[in-house]
Design an enzyme around this catalytic site. Structure first.
Site, PDB file in Angstrom:
ATOM      1  N   GLU A  61      54.874  36.329 -19.897  1.00  0.00           N
ATOM      2  CA  GLU A  61      54.833  34.946 -20.522  1.00  0.00           C
ATOM      3  C   GLU A  61      56.259  34.346 -20.587  1.00  0.00           C
ATOM      4  O   GLU A  61      56.819  34.074 -21.553  1.00  0.00           O
ATOM      5  CB  GLU A  61      54.435  35.081 -22.052  1.00  0.00           C
ATOM      6  CG  GLU A  61      53.055  35.785 -21.946  1.00  0.00           C
ATOM      7  CD  GLU A  61      52.296  35.610 -23.389  1.00  0.00           C
ATOM      8  OE1 GLU A  61      53.248  35.720 -24.328  1.00  0.00           O
ATOM      9  OE2 GLU A  61      51.172  36.018 -23.582  1.00  0.00           O
TER      10      GLU A  61
ATOM     11  N   ASN B 262      70.943  37.029 -24.420  1.00  0.00           N
ATOM     12  CA  ASN B 262      69.999  37.564 -25.313  1.00  0.00           C
ATOM     13  C   ASN B 262      68.891  37.035 -25.399  1.00  0.00           C
ATOM     14  O   ASN B 262      68.093  36.920 -26.342  1.00  0.00           O
ATOM     15  CB  ASN B 262      70.538  37.748 -26.804  1.00  0.00           C
ATOM     16  CG  ASN B 262      69.861  38.930 -27.576  1.00  0.00           C
ATOM     17  OD1 ASN B 262      69.201  39.367 -26.777  1.00  0.00           O
ATOM     18  ND2 ASN B 262      69.737  38.819 -28.961  1.00  0.00           N
TER      19      ASN B 262
ATOM     20  N   HIS C 181      36.690  36.367 -30.836  1.00  0.00           N
ATOM     21  CA  HIS C 181      37.718  36.563 -30.700  1.00  0.00           C
ATOM     22  C   HIS C 181      38.147  38.190 -31.163  1.00  0.00           C
ATOM     23  O   HIS C 181      37.637  38.591 -32.318  1.00  0.00           O
ATOM     24  CB  HIS C 181      38.876  35.770 -31.562  1.00  0.00           C
ATOM     25  CG  HIS C 181      40.030  35.925 -31.148  1.00  0.00           C
ATOM     26  ND1 HIS C 181      41.023  36.214 -32.304  1.00  0.00           N
ATOM     27  CD2 HIS C 181      40.852  35.992 -30.075  1.00  0.00           C
ATOM     28  CE1 HIS C 181      42.362  36.386 -31.896  1.00  0.00           C
ATOM     29  NE2 HIS C 181      42.150  36.372 -30.313  1.00  0.00           N
ATOM     30  N   HIS C 182      38.520  38.797 -30.155  1.00  0.00           N
ATOM     31  CA  HIS C 182      38.949  40.398 -30.516  1.00  0.00           C
ATOM     32  C   HIS C 182      40.558  40.517 -30.119  1.00  0.00           C
ATOM     33  O   HIS C 182      40.845  40.573 -29.033  1.00  0.00           O
ATOM     34  CB  HIS C 182      38.454  41.304 -29.704  1.00  0.00           C
ATOM     35  CG  HIS C 182      36.798  41.396 -29.912  1.00  0.00           C
ATOM     36  ND1 HIS C 182      36.006  42.025 -28.977  1.00  0.00           N
ATOM     37  CD2 HIS C 182      36.183  41.236 -30.817  1.00  0.00           C
ATOM     38  CE1 HIS C 182      34.933  42.344 -29.467  1.00  0.00           C
ATOM     39  NE2 HIS C 182      35.273  41.481 -30.572  1.00  0.00           N
TER      40      HIS C 182
ATOM     41  N   HIS D   2      43.586  38.010 -23.006  1.00  0.00           N
ATOM     42  CA  HIS D   2      45.114  37.593 -22.883  1.00  0.00           C
ATOM     43  C   HIS D   2      46.048  38.743 -23.106  1.00  0.00           C
ATOM     44  O   HIS D   2      45.638  39.785 -23.660  1.00  0.00           O
ATOM     45  CB  HIS D   2      45.235  36.585 -24.168  1.00  0.00           C
ATOM     46  CG  HIS D   2      44.802  35.253 -23.792  1.00  0.00           C
ATOM     47  ND1 HIS D   2      45.284  34.214 -24.493  1.00  0.00           N
ATOM     48  CD2 HIS D   2      43.633  34.804 -23.507  1.00  0.00           C
ATOM     49  CE1 HIS D   2      44.832  33.055 -24.231  1.00  0.00           C
ATOM     50  NE2 HIS D   2      43.703  33.554 -23.667  1.00  0.00           N
TER      51      HIS D   2
ATOM     52  N   GLU E 131      44.777  35.158 -19.619  1.00  0.00           N
ATOM     53  CA  GLU E 131      45.905  34.489 -19.767  1.00  0.00           C
ATOM     54  C   GLU E 131      47.018  35.054 -18.924  1.00  0.00           C
ATOM     55  O   GLU E 131      47.125  34.462 -17.755  1.00  0.00           O
ATOM     56  CB  GLU E 131      46.234  34.394 -21.343  1.00  0.00           C
ATOM     57  CG  GLU E 131      47.586  33.522 -21.566  1.00  0.00           C
ATOM     58  CD  GLU E 131      48.252  33.835 -22.886  1.00  0.00           C
ATOM     59  OE1 GLU E 131      48.580  32.804 -23.499  1.00  0.00           O
ATOM     60  OE2 GLU E 131      48.290  34.880 -23.336  1.00  0.00           O
TER      61      GLU E 131
ATOM     62  N   GLU F 102      50.509  27.680 -25.188  1.00  0.00           N
ATOM     63  CA  GLU F 102      50.619  28.270 -26.495  1.00  0.00           C
ATOM     64  C   GLU F 102      52.476  28.069 -26.727  1.00  0.00           C
ATOM     65  O   GLU F 102      52.989  27.778 -27.808  1.00  0.00           O
ATOM     66  CB  GLU F 102      50.236  29.646 -27.057  1.00  0.00           C
ATOM     67  CG  GLU F 102      50.777  30.824 -26.283  1.00  0.00           C
ATOM     68  CD  GLU F 102      50.123  32.162 -26.423  1.00  0.00           C
ATOM     69  OE1 GLU F 102      49.280  32.157 -27.377  1.00  0.00           O
ATOM     70  OE2 GLU F 102      50.416  32.926 -25.617  1.00  0.00           O
TER      71      GLU F 102
HETATM   72  C1  NOJ Z   1      48.213  35.422 -28.208  1.00  0.00           C
HETATM   73  C2  NOJ Z   1      47.164  34.716 -27.446  1.00  0.00           C
HETATM   74  O1  NOJ Z   1      47.801  34.225 -26.308  1.00  0.00           O
HETATM   75  C3  NOJ Z   1      46.817  33.623 -28.218  1.00  0.00           C
HETATM   76  O2  NOJ Z   1      45.769  32.731 -27.645  1.00  0.00           O
HETATM   77  C4  NOJ Z   1      46.180  34.067 -29.640  1.00  0.00           C
HETATM   78  O3  NOJ Z   1      45.733  32.918 -30.490  1.00  0.00           O
HETATM   79  C5  NOJ Z   1      47.122  34.912 -30.475  1.00  0.00           C
HETATM   80  N1  NOJ Z   1      47.470  36.067 -29.322  1.00  0.00           N
HETATM   81  C6  NOJ Z   1      46.366  35.729 -31.540  1.00  0.00           C
HETATM   82  O4  NOJ Z   1      45.472  36.294 -31.100  1.00  0.00           O
HETATM   83 CA    CA Z   2      49.705  34.962 -24.868  1.00  0.00          CA
END
Ligand code: NOJ
Ligand code: CA
Length: 713
Positions: A171, A193, A413-414, A483, A502, A508
């Site tokens: 990321e 850092n 969602h997991h 993700h 992802e 995000e």
């Molecule tokens: C990171 C994920 O990329 C994001 O989409 C998700 O909302 C959070 N983790 C919490 O699971």
């Molecule tokens: Ca993420």
């Protein structure tokens, strides 16, 4: 007879030690293989220009003689292949898999236990794939790869779009620099850092995109990463040679195998036209064909969700600020004090279902519906989530029935919090619970340090876990959007229920301090070489403090740029990520998100330069409609578009959503204009895009289009 012929061939090759050459079907790519003093080398050229200079092949084995030298002879066979296959979802209706193959069987002598290693090369018109094969043999049953020593020797100090080597995250924003600048830039980042943990000051991740001074575009990645460690690259920046660097397991070993077995393919996509990198389907072609017989349940989806509000900090995943989840299943949440900021309440979820139904979305994702979010992260909790128990303010059955009545699918969602043991223990139960409640798709996540401790997100065992979760989901007819899992390597061909990942810096981060405005001009050349990304576009309110006064982040993009992402960031899974109330303010622009297709008959790559701009037109599957997207980098630019991809003799209504002249990702991101014009195959367009901007065009067949507001073109 065959044996005799082989023997003659073998003797002649080992005696003269000459190289073997072969070419791609169109003759533009040439591969050369050579055994020099017992060491195997390969090199690659494109239109007579060097792409890979002579580079060593091989692997180091733990406790056994290596597979890097001591090869006394080799035998070579050739084959041709040409097929066209139909993907379940893709950027086009059919994909051609056309290559020439050279298989080199290498033989070690007595000092190396007389072992055999096979290297299989496939040359396509758009690049090379090669892999190691370990045939079943008396002196190689179980073995451990302590390092893979595959080299990719560059012919110069190319420009690269890179992110630091890392065993646990992708990321990052991409850095554009010369190869020789990787070390100083990475060292600076370490000193400053900046969160990065490269295993080496010249270690980078794949897919790595490069451009040479001569204008060649070279992409290095891997395909079919199954039961093996993820490959990174380490650069010898004096010699400009990359070498494979595999992600270790907890004990430092790289890969445990038993013969017969194979490595993933190492891929090199090359062209003198950047658009060809996006056209290439090498990564899919080097994966196994679809293994799911009945695919009728795998469907592209456009969705909204209870999500951005948590990402921005406007609301919370957790129901309470207390820490009642000492032990899952033994905590009475009805006694916990609600924090008043929980996102996944029944009322809020129903509001999203209404919005989805009203605007024709397929699904609604809800995060924070299940217990355990109070201390989900950073506590190394083994039993962190149970995936079946809702918080007291989320009426799972009520929501299920409400969504069903409105014709909207719920997306599960997991979040695993990287407690992989915990997830695997409960996977069957979790998937069964989904099916019992009408959920056909899951977004999974792997935030945090892998449990058990010491293992890495991209090691062989974790790669096997993500694969297990996808294959198990296929048994339950569940689609997966993972993700933080390992970046894809074309496995969506074999398991098309893996509809997105992802596994890169997604939207995000625009709420975590922002991403570079040109980030989305790089991702299609890097992360998306392996498969679709759940980038979660569609943010219309760029000032995050408007959602949460404590969050000063800024979305470095314009509204027109956000619209274009639905075309440029290919995915059969697309989110409209902003809050319904932000869409209500810009309903005319939101129309594009409602209209845009998810599945395509054809894609035409009109303009491309990684880091700078990208213009793609795509024809919707099964209709005559087209959608076009342009995303732009840090500077304003005017695109010159020809509509010659349209059908002869047909007239279309084009609705153009573009930045105004004074739009800017930082100062004026919500300034867009919309105009409707008639277009035909002969039409041309000069269209300005602001810094961090872009434009999106829907092109509907005239007889079916909405003509309101139509202007003469
Ligand atoms: C990171 C994920 O990329 C994001 O989409 C998700 O909302 C959070 N983790 C919490 O699971
Ligand atoms: Ca993420």
């Amino acid at each position: 007879m065959k044996k005799l012929l082989n023997l003659i061939l073998l003797f002649s090759l080992s005696f003269w030690a000459m190289g073997q050459q072969f070419s791609s079907p169109n003759g533009e790519l040439q591969l050369n293989f050579e055994l020099k003093e017992g060491v195997p080398y390969y090199s690659l050229s494109y239109k007579n220009q060097p792409v890979i200079l002579p580079s060593k092949l091989g692997l180091e084995l733990k406790g056994k003689p290596d597979f890097t030298s001591g090869f006394e002879s080799h035998e070579v066979t050739y084959a041709d292949f040409d097929e066209t296959w139909e993907p379940v979802w893709s950027e086009e209706k059919s994909i051609r898999n056309h290559y020439k193959e050279m298989t080199v069987t290498l033989q070690q002598g007595d000092d190396f236990e007389n072992r055999t290693l096979v290297v299989r090369f496939r040359l396509f018109d758009d690049g090379l794939g090669f892999r190691y094969e370990f045939p079943s043999q008396p002196n190689l049953a179980h073995f451990i790869i302590s390092d893979e020593k595959t080299q990719f020797a560059m012919a110069g100090d190319h420009t690269a779009f890179w992110i630091p080597g890392d065993y646990d995250t992708q990321e990052y924003d991409y850095v554009e620099s010369k190869l020789s600048e990787i070390r100083p830039l990475m060292t600076q980042a370490i000193t400053a850092n900046v969160s990065q943990t490269s295993f080496s000051p010249t270690g980078v991740q794949t897919s790595l995109m490069m451009k040479t001074n001569e204008g060649l575009y070279i992409n290095l990645h891997e395909a079919d990463l199954i039961d093996y460690a993820t490959m990174h690259l380490n650069l010898d920046d004096e010699k400009m040679i990359f070498e494979s660097w595999l992600t270790p397991n907890a004990n430092g070993d790289k890969v445990y195998l038993q013969s017969p077995s194979v490595s993933p393919w190492r891929t090199i996509i090359v062209s003198d036209d950047a658009r060809d990198i996006l056209v290439s389907r090498i990564t899919y072609n080097l994966n196994e064909p679809n293994k799911i017989e009945d695919t009728s349940w795998i469907k592209p989806m456009k969705y909204v969700g209870v999500w951005w509000e948590m990402i921005t900090g406007k609301s919370t995943w957790s129901y309470t600020d207390e820490f009642p989840a000492v032990k899952l299943g033994e905590t009475d949440y009805s006694k916990a004090k609600p924090n008043g900021k929980h996102g996944a309440t029944t009322a809020n979820v129903k509001k999203h279902i209404d919005f989805a139904a009203e605007h024709g979305f397929d699904g609604v994702l809800v995060e924070g519906w299940n217990i355990g979010w109070e201390d989900w992260f950073g506590n190394a909790k083994d039993y962190v989530f149970d995936f079946v128990t809702p918080y007291p303010d989320f009426d799972l059955e009520g929501v299920r029935d409400y969504a069903k009545a409105k014709g909207v699918e719920m997306i599960m969602h997991h979040e695993t919090s990287s407690s992989v043991r915990n997830y695997e223990r409960q996977l069957d139960k979790a998937y069964q619970f989904m099916k019992d409640n009408g959920y056909n798709a899951v977004k999974s996540g792997y935030v945090g340090t892998i449990l058990p401790f010491g293992d890495n997100h991209y090691s062989q065992w974790q790669v096997n876990h993500y694969q297990y979760a996808v294959e198990k989901a296929a048994e339950y007819q569940i689609m997966v959007n993972a993700h933080e899992a390992v970046r894809p390597t074309g496995i969506g061909r074999t398991y098309p229920n893996l509809i997105a990942n992802e596994s890169a810096r997604g939207t995000e981060y625009q709420a975590f301090g922002g991403s570079k405005p040109n980030h989305v001009t790089v991702l299609p050349f890097t992360r998306q070489i392996g498969g679709p990304m759940d980038y979660t576009p569609g943010i219309f309110e760029m000032d995050i403090s408007k959602l949460n006064p404590d969050n000063n982040s800024w979305v470095n993009s314009t509204i027109a740029n956000q619209l274009a992402l639905y075309v440029t960031m290919y995915s059969p899974l697309q989110m409209a990520a902003d809050l319904p109330e932000n869409y209500e303010r810009f309903m005319d622009a939101f129309q594009f998100i409602k209209d845009v297709a998810l599945d395509w008959d054809k894609s035409v790559y009109l303009e491309a330069e990684p880091g700078y701009y990208l213009t793609i037109a795509r024809k919707e599957k099964g209709t005559g409609n087209w959608f076009l997207g342009n995303v732009n980098g840090n500077e304003g630019r005017t695109a010159e578009i020809k509509f010659d991809f349209l059908e002869e003799g047909k007239s279309y209504i084009a609705t153009i959503y573009s930045d105004t002249k004074d739009a800017h990702f930082r100062n004026n991101p919500q300034s867009y204009e919309i105009r409707k014009v008639t277009v035909t195959k002969k039409s041309k367009l000069s269209q300005y895009s602001a810094p961090g901007g872009g434009f999106a065009i829907s092109i509907m067949e005239a007889e079916k289009a909405d003509l309101k507001g139509l202007k003469k073109s």
